[in-house]
Design an enzyme around this catalytic site. Sequence first.
Site, PDB file in Angstrom:
ATOM      1  N   ASP A 315       0.822  -1.205   0.000  1.00 10.62           N
ATOM      2  CA  ASP A 315       0.000   0.000   0.000  1.00 10.62           C
ATOM      3  C   ASP A 315       0.861   1.263   0.000  1.00 10.62           C
ATOM      4  O   ASP A 315       1.949   1.301   0.585  1.00 10.62           O
ATOM      5  CB  ASP A 315      -0.892  -0.019   1.244  1.00 10.62           C
ATOM      6  CG  ASP A 315      -1.808   1.175   1.334  1.00 10.62           C
ATOM      7  OD1 ASP A 315      -2.668   1.334   0.463  1.00 10.62           O
ATOM      8  OD2 ASP A 315      -1.642   1.976   2.282  1.00 10.62           O
ATOM      9  N   GLU A 368       1.067  -0.496  -5.119  1.00  9.93           N
ATOM     10  CA  GLU A 368       0.088   0.563  -5.346  1.00  9.93           C
ATOM     11  C   GLU A 368       0.889   1.858  -5.438  1.00  9.93           C
ATOM     12  O   GLU A 368       1.209   2.476  -4.432  1.00  9.93           O
ATOM     13  CB  GLU A 368      -0.941   0.648  -4.221  1.00  9.93           C
ATOM     14  CG  GLU A 368      -2.075   1.600  -4.548  1.00  9.93           C
ATOM     15  CD  GLU A 368      -2.423   2.561  -3.429  1.00  9.93           C
ATOM     16  OE1 GLU A 368      -3.315   3.397  -3.631  1.00  9.93           O
ATOM     17  OE2 GLU A 368      -1.791   2.496  -2.360  1.00  9.93           O
TER      18      GLU A 368
END
EC number: 2.4.1.18
Length: 641
Positions: A315, A368
């Site tokens: 993330d 990401e």
Amino acid sequence: MMLQQQNKPQLTVHDVELFGSGKHYHIYNKLGAHIQHQTEGQATHFAVWAPNAAEVSVIGNFNGWDRAAHLLLARADGSGIWEGTVPDVGQGALYKYFIRSNNGYEVEKGDPYAVYWEVPPRTASVVWGLEFEWSDQAWLEERKSPALNKPISIYEVHLGSWRRVNDQDGREMTYRELAAELPEYCLFLGFTHVEFLPVMEHPFYGSWGYQVVGYYAPTSRYGTPQDFMFLVNALHQAGIGVILDWVPSHFPTDEHGLSYFDGSHLYEHADPRQGLHPDWKSAIFNPGRHEVKSFLISNALYWLDKFHIDGLRVDAVASMLYLDYSRKEGEWIPNRYGGRENLEAIEFLREFNGAVHQSFPDVITIAEESTAWPGVTHAVSSGGLGFDLKWMMGWMHDSLAYLKKDAVYRSYHHEQLSFSLHYAFSERFVLPLSHDEVVHGKRSLLQKMPGDDWQRFAGLRLLYTYMYAHPGAKLLFMGGEFGQHHEWRHDYSLDWNENLHPPHEGIQKLIKDLNSLYRNEPALYERNFSAEGFEWIDHQDATNSVLAWIRKGASLSDQLLFVANFTPVVRNNYRIGVSKPGYYQEVFNSDNLRYGGADVMNFEKIETYPIPKHGHMHSLPLTLPPLGVIVLKYKKVFDWL
């Protein structure tokens, strides 16, 4: 009572050296609470890193939370590690560390390496073993064939709101209850992988797991670590891979967590220009500190080792790469060369990917990363970060921005559709229609589509078919597979009752058939990340808002032709140039009545004509359905040729 170290300490000199150099990738086997089986009974060995502490003790329900009952000993090697064994403590015992710092700060902390925690809002760690009888060996063997050469179709799931028990706002399902339903559902729809929003223990449910306190523990909201293993095992038995969201960028500042752990900024940067995230008000890990690097890389390998996880989606990578991320001038500290690149985070990400791929070469890592940082999925040896895949945020933003527009205006924005192919093969991409696009007032994917109900459902079918036809792996957030009306609400179940209505059922059938097409057509996955697998036929027909292209497999015979009509107008006798004479067969049509469409279809056999078009000597006359995509496959030349 001062606890004595055992004759054979848990941590060897080699362990301490590796940990202190940032190279101990299995430190979870040594730090934390580990049950010891001794001749005189059960005991638990505790070890915690707290170099700024003057005193550390283990407190728990076994000693009345008495801070003086079980003092740990500091190792004499200067490592900052405190350890000791507490007799008659075993499975299920609750505990924390009481820390008195050199600066007088006193605090009770959960164990950074705890494998199990109390159910929030309670904050104690739990002594727990990780024994489990796995039965997924067939899956692990199958996993050894390279994932990037196979279809990757990911169903993104938030565990607490996928389905509630009894009614929409009932209690969350347990891991074992999910295991009874989720694998079968994914298998029915044809997804290859499930990606869970972070399962690691987090105090605030509304963070969806992205504010992690217990990095080594699956959240106890839904059961024990073994219950989560049971869910992973069940998915593997169904042939479904498991990807976890992993958050090495930041962590919350709850007092019982990692923040200011031993009266110093141990895990995070001390300077708020580096250590405090301006958007999330959370602490930022200091990956330049060797022990922190050991903590994080060990954590990644822990989930792959102990829980048989098949992939990690990292993330907020962009927030790690840039020192000035979301900061104004004067709010950040340049690197040693005066630049904005976070050199320590770059090195950490490269080392993380190297460690994962060395220990688990069949596991995939996904970034990401929302910027144009070069080489995210390139090899570390060539200057890249070493990820296997990267989220294609540009494709997602452009596609949704285009499809939100009324069809009348789309001809003026035609380049938004074709632009992604300018950079589609610069990295290996995942096309994400994720949770981030259906929350905080952004509306559901269905509600983003303009027009009346028929046009909205047709637009959603168009979006999904365009995604599966575009190069790259696929990701769809739960609820999108049946076109949920309402945007995602983490406190409620998905609106499963909607799936009983034909338009929503049609969307679900479309996803099922798209996954089947993806799995069965090598043209859609064999060259998924190579420019050799894609060819434009026409991307300049802005007037009609039509795109046409070819996807190619490794064999010359494995080709699919796609034609997409982004307007609600039927296009009759629309001519597409092709290189081979013969006939083509329509193998997929998003306007099929089966999916709730208008059933504007082409004949089973579509003959070519010697009429030049798009630089080819032959062409096909096609009927393009409204807001639809058709997929054609070359069959053979005419019998008389």
